[in-house]
Write an enzyme that holds these catalytic residues in place. Structure first.
Site, short mmCIF file in Angstrom:
data_model
loop_
_atom_site.label_atom_id
_atom_site.label_comp_id
_atom_site.label_asym_id
_atom_site.label_seq_id
_atom_site.Cartn_x
_atom_site.Cartn_y
_atom_site.Cartn_z
CE LYS A 57 -4.42 1.96 2.72
NZ LYS A 57 -4.82 1.34 3.24
CE LYS A 96 -0.46 5.89 9.36
NZ LYS A 96 1.58 7.37 9.71
CG PHE A 102 20.98 1.97 3.76
CD1 PHE A 102 20.42 3.04 3.05
CD2 PHE A 102 21.40 0.62 2.32
CE1 PHE A 102 21.08 3.62 1.74
CE2 PHE A 102 21.66 0.85 1.36
CZ PHE A 102 21.71 2.31 0.68
CB THR A 126 22.96 6.14 9.30
OG1 THR A 126 21.92 5.91 8.93
CG2 THR A 126 23.83 5.94 9.02
CG HIS A 178 2.53 2.98 11.43
ND1 HIS A 178 1.32 3.09 11.08
CD2 HIS A 178 2.80 1.30 10.68
CE1 HIS A 178 0.72 1.98 10.54
NE2 HIS A 178 1.69 0.59 10.58
#
Length: 437
Positions: A203, A212, A230, A233, A334
């Protein structure tokens, strides 16, 4: 026409109408067949004309029905839509020698050869925080860039304007979204946090009218590339936030994943989901957790990409959390709001006799190990009732509550009564309020 019946053909509102005795409607089913680039309707009960050579005929999976009634003619089309999307685990994604960003979305080696014969362009979307850390690497890699922020319709339109100015081939030059950004175009992504590693598949949405993900689409990216380096960090809280979505899949359908999070949750947070042996070690906690989370999510989403079936286990934690998240924004991330929802529903399961006291305790303790909130003062009984009312409106008049029936098993329920909800709320508040202060 069948012998023994009389038909009259008249014109109604510009359409041809065939009437049968007694006013019955007539329906014909057609196959759609292409011959020399032209599509033709052929009644399904008819033979394919012998003048059509077999090697020139393509039969579509789509079908069409023509229905004739007293009021006119209607046509119904059923068209199966299929998507092919890839999820690829990789390392050193931004290394100029890593061709994943260029050709990782292509499945056919012959297509890669075609792409290599012309200059490739990629439009890259990053938020400003991601750009500060990785912008220089992206530019050195070969990519052009645009920097945007916020999850709003204004952002979507701005990105689309920039794509239009930039000029790309919509079939061979997909947009690249690095991190939690959603350009709503044909794209592939590098998720930048654990949260996005869980939700990239289905989605794309933007917040609208204080709701939302109110607007959006259900089109998957052409490919998703996962490079856990990734994650090094991002702050610890972001990693915990993403673990909420991974825990959701564990509680719903994989006891082994739950036990891994239960025993290695702190280690995963401390090491920021990094592996010592790259992608090779099958005993590595981070690698195992990531792969199990991806597999279980794909199992649930792939067969139901457009939510034709409203009874979805992946809705666990997403019944109350949208109301809570938007009410306290930006206080809760979230995954944190999702976990508060899951914690309450754990008590609902317990009060419904679906979970033992031990299973309830282990679930809440695992949440705390992952440094996720298990209660919030603004998650009131009134808010819960409001959220459940919204659930009824958007779920075809049924609650369709995904509830755990054990550690790693779950079912959908429609018959949880108000008294059970109230008891669960009171015990949840009594037990968990002090744990979240």
């Amino acid at each position: 026409m069948p012998a023994g019946e009389l038909y009259t053909v008249t014109t109604v509102r510009g359409a041809t109408k065939t009437e049968t005795p007694g006013g019955r409607s007539k329906q014909k089913e057609y196959l759609l067949i292409q011959v020399k680039n032209t599509w033709n309707c052929v009644e399904s009960r008819q033979e394919i004309p012998t003048t059509w050579k077999e090697d020139q005929v393509i039969v579509s999976q789509a079908k069409m029905w023509e229905t004739v009634t007293e009021s006119g003619v209607s046509w119904t089309v059923k068209t199966p839509i299929s998507f092919c999307y890839k999820v690829t685990e990789t390392q050193n994604l931004l290394d100029p020698n890593n061709m994943t960003l260029l050709y990782g979305h292509v499945s056919d080696p012959q297509e890669v050869e075609v792409y290599q014969k012309k200059i490739q362009k990629r439009f890259v979307v990053m938020d400003t925080n991601v750009e500060k850390i990785y912008g220089s690497k992206v530019r050195k890699s070969w990519l052009s860039r645009q920097q945007k922020k916020n999850k709003s319709m204004e952002l979507v339109l701005t990105i689309l304007e920039e794509i239009h100015k930039f000029g790309i081939d919509r079939r061979t030059e997909p947009v690249i979204a690095i991190g939690g950004v959603e350009p709503h175009t044909s794209e592939f992504r590098q998720p930048f946090c654990l949260m996005w590693m869980q939700v990239w598949v289905q989605k794309n949405g933007v917040n609208f009218c204080n709701c939302k993900n109110k607007l959006g689409s259900y089109t998957p990216p052409a490919a998703t590339f996962l490079d856990r380096s990734f994650i090094r960090t991002i702050p610890r809280r972001q990693i915990s936030n993403g673990l909420g979505e991974i825990l959701k899949m564990a509680l719903m359908k994989h006891k082994g994943l739950f036990e891994l999070l239960e025993s290695h949750g702190k280690y995963l947070l401390d090491t920021k989901f990094q592996s010592r042996n790259g992608l090779a070690s099958h005993g590595d906690a981070a690698l195992t957790a990531t792969r199990l989370a991806i597999q279980t999510m794909l199992e649930e989403l792939a067969p139901n990409l457009w939510e034709d079936d409203l009874e979805r286990l992946v809705d666990y934690g997403h019944v109350i959390s949208p109301e809570l998240e938007m009410k306290v924004l930006p206080a809760l991330m979230h995954g944190e709001a999702v976990n508060i929802d899951m914690a309450f529903m754990t008590y609902v399961s317990s009060e419904s006799g679906l979970l033992t006291a031990e299973e309830k305790t282990r679930t809440v303790e695992c949440m705390r190990t992952l440094e996720l909130p298990v209660w919030h003062k603004d998650c009131t009984l009134h808010l819960i009732k409001t959220a459940l009312g919204e659930r009824l409106k958007h779920s075809g008049g049924k609650l369709r509550l995904p509830l755990p029936t054990g550690l790693g098993t779950a079912e959908i329920f429609n018959d949880v009564d108000e008294e059970t909800m109230k008891r669960a709320f009171e015990k949840w508040t009594e037990d968990c309020q002090t744990l979240s202060t």
